[in-house]
Design a protein around this motif. Sequence first.
Motif, mmCIF file in Angstrom:
data_model
loop_
_atom_site.group_PDB
_atom_site.id
_atom_site.type_symbol
_atom_site.label_atom_id
_atom_site.label_comp_id
_atom_site.label_asym_id
_atom_site.label_seq_id
_atom_site.Cartn_x
_atom_site.Cartn_y
_atom_site.Cartn_z
ATOM 1 N N GLU A 258 35.153 44.808 33.570
ATOM 2 C CA GLU A 258 34.302 44.576 34.737
ATOM 3 C C GLU A 258 34.574 45.583 35.853
ATOM 4 O O GLU A 258 35.714 45.972 36.106
ATOM 5 C CB GLU A 258 34.550 43.157 35.251
ATOM 6 N N ARG B 201 42.156 36.614 35.180
ATOM 7 C CA ARG B 201 41.367 36.501 33.950
ATOM 8 C C ARG B 201 41.124 37.851 33.292
ATOM 9 O O ARG B 201 40.914 37.931 32.091
ATOM 10 C CB ARG B 201 40.023 35.829 34.253
ATOM 11 N N ARG C 268 35.421 40.708 30.987
ATOM 12 C CA ARG C 268 36.154 40.621 32.249
ATOM 13 C C ARG C 268 37.111 41.801 32.414
ATOM 14 O O ARG C 268 37.295 42.323 33.517
ATOM 15 C CB ARG C 268 36.934 39.307 32.310
ATOM 16 N N GLU D 282 38.461 42.196 45.750
ATOM 17 C CA GLU D 282 37.841 43.499 45.470
ATOM 18 C C GLU D 282 36.625 43.763 46.363
ATOM 19 O O GLU D 282 36.463 44.854 46.908
ATOM 20 C CB GLU D 282 37.416 43.590 43.997
ATOM 21 N N TYR D 283 35.755 42.750 46.489
ATOM 22 C CA TYR D 283 34.528 42.987 47.254
ATOM 23 C C TYR D 283 34.839 43.172 48.736
ATOM 24 O O TYR D 283 34.150 43.927 49.438
ATOM 25 C CB TYR D 283 33.524 41.857 47.022
ATOM 26 N N THR E 219 33.309 46.143 39.989
ATOM 27 C CA THR E 219 32.554 45.687 41.144
ATOM 28 C C THR E 219 32.123 46.898 41.951
ATOM 29 O O THR E 219 32.930 47.798 42.207
ATOM 30 C CB THR E 219 33.400 44.744 42.013
ATOM 31 N N SER F 17 29.113 42.717 41.072
ATOM 32 C CA SER F 17 29.876 42.964 39.851
ATOM 33 C C SER F 17 28.909 43.316 38.720
ATOM 34 O O SER F 17 27.763 42.871 38.703
ATOM 35 C CB SER F 17 30.683 41.722 39.491
ATOM 36 N N ASP G 76 41.624 51.610 42.331
ATOM 37 C CA ASP G 76 42.253 50.321 42.618
ATOM 38 C C ASP G 76 43.764 50.531 42.629
ATOM 39 O O ASP G 76 44.403 50.571 41.592
ATOM 40 C CB ASP G 76 41.843 49.314 41.545
ATOM 41 N N ARG H 251 39.249 36.572 45.392
ATOM 42 C CA ARG H 251 39.075 37.880 44.770
ATOM 43 C C ARG H 251 38.802 38.902 45.861
ATOM 44 O O ARG H 251 37.744 38.906 46.482
ATOM 45 C CB ARG H 251 37.925 37.853 43.767
ATOM 46 N N PRO I 273 38.778 45.203 38.621
ATOM 47 C CA PRO I 273 39.219 43.845 38.957
ATOM 48 C C PRO I 273 40.725 43.719 38.996
ATOM 49 O O PRO I 273 41.453 44.446 38.316
ATOM 50 C CB PRO I 273 38.638 43.005 37.809
ATOM 51 N N ARG I 274 41.189 42.748 39.813
ATOM 52 C CA ARG I 274 42.615 42.445 39.870
ATOM 53 C C ARG I 274 42.895 40.979 39.548
ATOM 54 O O ARG I 274 44.045 40.575 39.531
ATOM 55 C CB ARG I 274 43.157 42.745 41.277
ATOM 56 N N HIS I 275 41.855 40.192 39.297
ATOM 57 C CA HIS I 275 42.060 38.765 39.100
ATOM 58 C C HIS I 275 42.729 38.483 37.751
ATOM 59 O O HIS I 275 42.604 39.271 36.808
ATOM 60 C CB HIS I 275 40.724 38.014 39.208
#
Length: 395
Positions: free
Chosen positions: A370, A355, A367, A183-184, A372, A318, A394, A181, A351-353
């Motif tokens: 979400e 889920r 999710r 993002e962080y 971060t 997150s 993003d 992941r 988020p880009r994951h």
Amino acid sequence: MPRIEWTENDHANSPVQYAHWHSESGAAPPRRIVVADDRTRAAAAHRLACEGTALLWRGDFHGARQLLGALGRRVDRKTPAPGATPADAFHLHRRARGHRARVLGMLLVLLDGEYRLGLRRAPDVRTACREAYGPPDGPTVVSLRELLGVIGAHEWRTKGVRVPALGARIHPHYGVFSPVRGEYVDLVARAPLPGSGAAPRPRTAFDVGTGTGVLAALLARRGVERVVATDINPRAVACARDNVERLGLAGRVEVLGAGLFPPGRAALVVCNPPWLPARPTSAVEQGVYDPGGAMLHGFLAGLAAHLEPAGEGWLVLSDLAERLRLRSREALLADFDAVGLRVVDRLDIAPRHPRAADPTDPLHAARAAEVTSLWRLAPGLGSADATVDGTLADQ
């Protein structure tokens, strides 16, 4: 390691077999073991596993994988009803995942004294097992599910994970959370360094809970002269040192294994703690779940004492725990106030994951929403400002 025993058939005069028992999740040795092979039906295996009887596989390796998949499908048929609240849904989801892990963990395989897997069409798992478990110490029984994780971790370690913000690959070790992941990492890559502009860049930074060492390497690539990274997980310390060496940064990044903070002070202290205050059930989950938020609270409590004058602490966190009602934003801000920290700025990223876009996920609503955040914190008087909002789009 504890020892387990079994017989190869049900005859009274069959000799008893012995081996070490190994479980990364800390599962107790099964009380009863029966031998299974390609003739074993999924329904019978599922019934035995649910009753607490383990199955030691003696058939074809790919047949074992097929049986494991069939067991997973049978477990997944009984999906829990939606919870009344987000927190209820989370706890039901964790309970279901725990039950699934227990049932699937009942399919076992035997590794000999050199970590060879004596099954038809079995891969050579010796290198993967040495990387995960260390030197062999006699015949050992493990769950097939765990062994597949060990094999997968070896492949990740060999190929590495591309980190665009770093412009390089990071090679995660078994039991160390992989930076899949991004993002962080992107937040730490884009946030303005303390002293940017007319003032010089920070000479020293600490990366608390470094994991693979990705953030420590990124800070060094951004121009920080000396980075000290810490982690209490010996596997993470070895992993971070390996990655720092691969990236040619060993002269600028030092990895330590004792304590949360290294000695002394730094102009920048970065921490990306586990995001959910819940109990992990495996080594890898320690990068996601932190009982009671112990690491988060430890970082906040010790931050001011490890910052140089005009230094900053970067907390990357997150808000999934908030959306699941496991922690509130008010409680987080109160924690800042309680230790005398003020918010300088906050950078957010979506988020880009996968889920986040999966409507079948039991926690999809949380999710999908979400965010971060990178909280830029500094010692100071007064309450934390809940209105601070610096957003990174993003792209």
